[in-house]
Design an enzyme around this catalytic site. Structure first.
Site, PDB file in Angstrom:
ATOM      1  N   LYS A  55       0.841  -1.207   0.000  1.00  0.00           N
ATOM      2  CA  LYS A  55       0.000   0.000   0.000  1.00  0.00           C
ATOM      3  C   LYS A  55       0.875   1.255   0.000  1.00  0.00           C
ATOM      4  O   LYS A  55       0.617   2.209  -0.748  1.00  0.00           O
ATOM      5  CB  LYS A  55      -0.930  -0.016   1.223  1.00  0.00           C
ATOM      6  CG  LYS A  55      -1.990  -1.129   1.143  1.00  0.00           C
ATOM      7  CD  LYS A  55      -2.752  -1.334   2.451  1.00  0.00           C
ATOM      8  CE  LYS A  55      -3.672  -2.553   2.346  1.00  0.00           C
ATOM      9  NZ  LYS A  55      -4.473  -2.811   3.561  1.00  0.00           N
ATOM     10  N   GLN A  99      -4.086  -1.926   9.925  1.00  0.00           N
ATOM     11  CA  GLN A  99      -4.063  -3.211   9.221  1.00  0.00           C
ATOM     12  C   GLN A  99      -4.628  -4.319  10.110  1.00  0.00           C
ATOM     13  O   GLN A  99      -4.282  -4.424  11.282  1.00  0.00           O
ATOM     14  CB  GLN A  99      -2.627  -3.546   8.778  1.00  0.00           C
ATOM     15  CG  GLN A  99      -2.520  -4.764   7.882  1.00  0.00           C
ATOM     16  CD  GLN A  99      -3.242  -4.613   6.533  1.00  0.00           C
ATOM     17  OE1 GLN A  99      -3.406  -3.521   6.023  1.00  0.00           O
ATOM     18  NE2 GLN A  99      -3.682  -5.729   5.973  1.00  0.00           N
ATOM     19  N   ASP A 122     -10.649   2.886   5.073  1.00  0.00           N
ATOM     20  CA  ASP A 122     -11.002   1.468   4.938  1.00  0.00           C
ATOM     21  C   ASP A 122     -12.520   1.265   4.941  1.00  0.00           C
ATOM     22  O   ASP A 122     -13.002   0.170   4.623  1.00  0.00           O
ATOM     23  CB  ASP A 122     -10.418   0.672   6.113  1.00  0.00           C
ATOM     24  CG  ASP A 122      -9.179  -0.124   5.714  1.00  0.00           C
ATOM     25  OD1 ASP A 122      -9.092  -0.541   4.539  1.00  0.00           O
ATOM     26  OD2 ASP A 122      -8.310  -0.328   6.586  1.00  0.00           O
TER      27      ASP A 122
END
Ligand code: GUN
Length: 285
Positions: A55, A99, A122
């Site tokens: 990412k 994450q 997200d």
């Protein structure tokens, strides 16, 4: 006679998304508002570290800046909250990503709520997920993998309205938001899972089948309606190979279109994250 078969590759869709983002990022950078993504990894899960590296390097290639924090597995929730609060308050941070999975002992739901909804690139905050589920509401961000699947379906001109869609899996990250997005796009959606009775028969109803259950090559040819579109969200490590949830070589004989693994949905998760960071930065103007 078999109809023509389409391999639904993610690369061209990703390139299309990035071509759109490039000029938007240029505009933001010229205005002194360089889009910035903050990533937090807790613990040393090698897959998580590798995903975050991917990412951050995709961001760098596009001209998106990153702030990175890597906390030890035993850092504890107060340390995580402190880091997230600092990023929530920092106007130079546009998007925040924690994450997953977090190490054992962490309350994932609690931590997801600690990211402010306007930086929740997200799309995991219950305010964003709830808005996705409700008519008359628009989420600020949509979870990246399901958003990428929708981009893929649109890019390849797959008709969603009126289609019967089956989503195999009901996770917060993929299955649930996927079913909501397909519903919003006027598909008739069934969410199937490990407890579904006669799963093969349910799957055979699908014009569009999205597999997100995390079981290598679980979806076999006998679960596919002839001509169906099959989207494989699975990324399973089997030995040193990556295998999807779909038994690709047999399913492609029955389906009209299938996403490969790798190089299918995978590249779009990162692309949609980049898209969300750019949107977050644009909203600060
Ligand atoms: N772990 C697996 N998929 C994801 C994702 O899309 N976002 C985050 N933050 N963690 C993940």
């Amino acid at each position: 006679m078999a109809g023509s078969f389409v391999l639904l590759e993610g690369g061209p869709v990703r390139d299309h998304v990035y071509a759109d983002l490039a000029s938007r990022i240029q505009r933001l950078r010229s205005a002194g508002r360089t889009p910035t993504l903050a990533t937090l990894v807790v613990g040393d899960d090698p897959a998580s570290l590798s995903y975050v590296r991917g990412k951050v390097s995709a961001a760098a290639r596009l001209g998106i800046d990153s702030r990175q924090e890597h906390l030890p597995a035993d850092a504890g929730e107060p340390a995580v909250s402190e880091r997230l609060d600092a990023w929530n308050r920092d106007p130079g941070v546009h998007g925040i990503l924690v994450q997953l999975p977090l190490p054992p002992g962490y309350d994932t739901a609690h931590i997801q709520q600690a990211v402010m909804p306007s930086k929740d690139v997200d799309g995991f905050h219950p305010m964003n997920m709830g808005a996705l589920a409700l008519k008359g509401f628009e989420p600020l961000f949509v979870s990246c993998t399901p958003a990428g699947v929708m981009r893929m379906l649109h890019f390849y001109d797959i008709v969603i309205a009126g289609a019967r869609a089956v989503v195999l899996g009901r996770s917060n990250i993929v299955g649930m938001p996927m079913s909501l997005l397909l519903t919003r796009a006027d598909a008739t959606v069934t969410v199937a899972h490990s407890r579904t009775r006669d799963l093969p028969a349910v799957c055979r109803e699908a014009d569009i089948l999205v597999a997100a259950i995390g079981r290598p090559a679980f979806v076999s040819a006998g679960m596919i309606k002839p001509g169906a579109v099959v989207v494989d969200v699975g990324i399973n490590r089997v030995g040193d190979r990556l295998v999807g949830d779909v038994a690709f070589s047999e399913v492609r004989e029955i389906a009209s279109a299938v996403t490969p693994v790798p190089k299918g949905v995978g590249p779009l998760t990162v692309a949609m994250l980049m898209h969300n960071v750019v949107v977050a930065a644009e909203r600060t103007g």
